[in-house]
Design a protein around this motif. Structure first.
Motif, short mmCIF file in Angstrom:
data_model
loop_
_atom_site.label_atom_id
_atom_site.label_comp_id
_atom_site.label_asym_id
_atom_site.label_seq_id
_atom_site.Cartn_x
_atom_site.Cartn_y
_atom_site.Cartn_z
N GLY A 39 -40.29 -14.22 28.11
CA GLY A 39 -41.06 -13.09 27.61
C GLY A 39 -40.24 -12.00 26.95
N GLY A 40 -38.92 -12.12 27.00
CA GLY A 40 -38.09 -11.11 26.36
C GLY A 40 -38.22 -11.16 24.85
N GLY A 41 -37.67 -10.15 24.20
CA GLY A 41 -37.72 -10.12 22.75
C GLY A 41 -37.34 -8.76 22.21
N LEU A 42 -37.63 -8.57 20.93
CA LEU A 42 -37.34 -7.32 20.23
C LEU A 42 -38.64 -6.55 20.05
CD1 LEU A 42 -35.47 -5.47 18.55
CD2 LEU A 42 -35.99 -6.94 16.58
N VAL A 43 -38.62 -5.28 20.42
CA VAL A 43 -39.81 -4.44 20.30
C VAL A 43 -39.39 -3.04 19.89
CG1 VAL A 43 -39.77 -3.80 22.74
CG2 VAL A 43 -41.94 -3.75 21.49
N GLN A 44 -40.25 -2.35 19.20
CA GLN A 44 -39.97 -0.98 18.83
C GLN A 44 -40.20 -0.04 20.01
OE1 GLN A 44 -42.34 -0.12 15.34
NE2 GLN A 44 -40.63 -0.66 14.00
N GLY A 70 -43.36 0.50 22.42
CA GLY A 70 -44.10 -0.74 22.53
C GLY A 70 -44.09 -1.31 23.93
N SER A 71 -44.62 -2.52 24.05
CA SER A 71 -44.77 -3.18 25.34
C SER A 71 -44.28 -4.62 25.29
CB SER A 71 -46.25 -3.19 25.77
OG SER A 71 -46.75 -1.89 25.92
N LEU A 72 -43.87 -5.11 26.43
CA LEU A 72 -43.53 -6.51 26.64
C LEU A 72 -43.95 -6.90 28.04
CD1 LEU A 72 -39.91 -6.98 25.21
CD2 LEU A 72 -41.99 -8.04 24.32
N LYS A 77 -49.72 -19.44 41.09
CA LYS A 77 -49.01 -19.94 39.90
C LYS A 77 -47.49 -19.85 40.07
CE LYS A 77 -52.69 -18.82 36.62
NZ LYS A 77 -53.04 -18.07 35.37
N ASN A 78 -47.04 -19.42 41.24
CA ASN A 78 -45.60 -19.27 41.49
C ASN A 78 -44.92 -18.42 40.43
OD1 ASN A 78 -45.87 -20.85 43.73
ND2 ASN A 78 -44.73 -22.60 42.96
N THR A 79 -45.56 -17.33 40.07
CA THR A 79 -45.06 -16.51 38.96
C THR A 79 -45.17 -15.03 39.30
OG1 THR A 79 -45.74 -18.19 37.36
CG2 THR A 79 -45.27 -16.00 36.50
N VAL A 80 -44.14 -14.31 38.90
CA VAL A 80 -44.13 -12.86 38.99
C VAL A 80 -44.05 -12.31 37.57
CG1 VAL A 80 -42.77 -10.86 39.70
CG2 VAL A 80 -43.13 -12.74 41.29
N TYR A 81 -44.77 -11.22 37.35
CA TYR A 81 -44.83 -10.62 36.02
C TYR A 81 -44.25 -9.20 36.06
CZ TYR A 81 -48.23 -14.38 35.54
OH TYR A 81 -48.86 -15.59 35.54
N LEU A 82 -43.66 -8.81 34.95
CA LEU A 82 -43.22 -7.43 34.79
C LEU A 82 -43.80 -6.92 33.48
CD1 LEU A 82 -41.58 -5.03 35.77
CD2 LEU A 82 -39.62 -5.93 34.50
N GLN A 83 -44.81 -6.08 33.60
CA GLN A 83 -45.41 -5.45 32.43
C GLN A 83 -44.63 -4.19 32.11
OE1 GLN A 83 -48.07 -6.49 30.43
NE2 GLN A 83 -47.43 -4.78 29.12
N MET A 84 -44.09 -4.12 30.92
CA MET A 84 -43.26 -2.99 30.53
C MET A 84 -43.93 -2.26 29.36
SD MET A 84 -39.47 -4.73 30.75
CE MET A 84 -39.74 -5.75 29.32
N ASN A 85 -44.31 -1.03 29.60
CA ASN A 85 -44.96 -0.22 28.59
C ASN A 85 -44.09 0.98 28.24
OD1 ASN A 85 -47.25 -1.91 28.74
ND2 ASN A 85 -48.14 -0.68 30.39
N ILE A 86 -44.42 1.61 27.13
CA ILE A 86 -43.70 2.81 26.65
C ILE A 86 -42.19 2.54 26.69
CG2 ILE A 86 -43.63 5.31 26.72
CD1 ILE A 86 -45.98 5.26 28.65
N LEU A 87 -41.79 1.45 26.12
CA LEU A 87 -40.38 1.06 26.18
C LEU A 87 -39.51 2.03 25.39
CD1 LEU A 87 -40.86 -2.77 25.95
CD2 LEU A 87 -39.56 -1.60 27.73
N LYS A 88 -38.31 2.21 25.91
CA LYS A 88 -37.33 3.13 25.32
C LYS A 88 -36.07 2.34 24.95
CE LYS A 88 -38.86 6.72 28.55
NZ LYS A 88 -38.42 7.66 29.61
N PRO A 89 -35.31 2.83 24.01
CA PRO A 89 -34.06 2.12 23.67
C PRO A 89 -33.16 1.91 24.88
CG PRO A 89 -34.57 3.73 21.98
CD PRO A 89 -35.58 3.94 23.09
N GLU A 90 -33.19 2.83 25.82
CA GLU A 90 -32.34 2.68 27.01
C GLU A 90 -32.83 1.60 27.96
OE1 GLU A 90 -33.71 5.51 25.83
OE2 GLU A 90 -34.35 6.84 27.48
#
Length: 125
Positions: free
Chosen positions: A8-13, A16-18, A76-89
């Motif tokens: 689920g990683g990637g490039l976002v402004q 944004g959210s991932l 589903k043997n899965t953990v999620y991390l919803q990341m909102n209001i992402l910052k460059p740091e």
């Protein structure tokens, strides 16, 4: 031990959210608390957030409170991390980790036994 694979990683402004996923296999995943950590270039790995084995308890680093949300689906043997209001740091390699030790011990020591390979998150300004 469990085997963990992040995605689920990637490039976002900035702003944004991932959503990251951590898929587990092997042992009974519902017995394991799961944590997310991150490591930026030239910096030490830092704790981000953790969720208890049942999903009933969570523990966030101050730097992500109010922006990140951890959840799990034991069916589903899965953990999620919803990341909102992402910052460059927030740019870093994000790792999930799991451990069957007690929640109290894990939130105190933040030492987990099983680790994934990581997924890159890059936030552009």
């Amino acid at each position: 031990q469990v085997q963990l694979v992040e995605s689920g990683g990637g490039l976002v402004q900035a702003g944004g959210s991932l959503r990251l996923s951590c898929a587990a296999s092997g042992r009974t995943f519902s017995n394991y608390a799961v944590g997310w950590f991150r490591q930026a270039p030239g910096k030490e790995r830092e704790f981000v957030v953790a969720v208890s084995s049942s999903g009933g308890s969570t523990y966030y680093a101050d730097s992500v409170k109010g922006r990140f949300t951890i959840s799990r689906d034991n069916a589903k043997n899965t953990v999620y991390l919803q990341m909102n209001i992402l910052k460059p740091e927030d740019t870093a390699v994000y790792y999930c980790a799991a451990d069957p030790k007690s929640w109290i011990i894990l939130t105190s020591t933040r030492k987990f036994g099983s680790w994934g390979q990581g997924t890159q998150v890059t936030v552009s300004s």
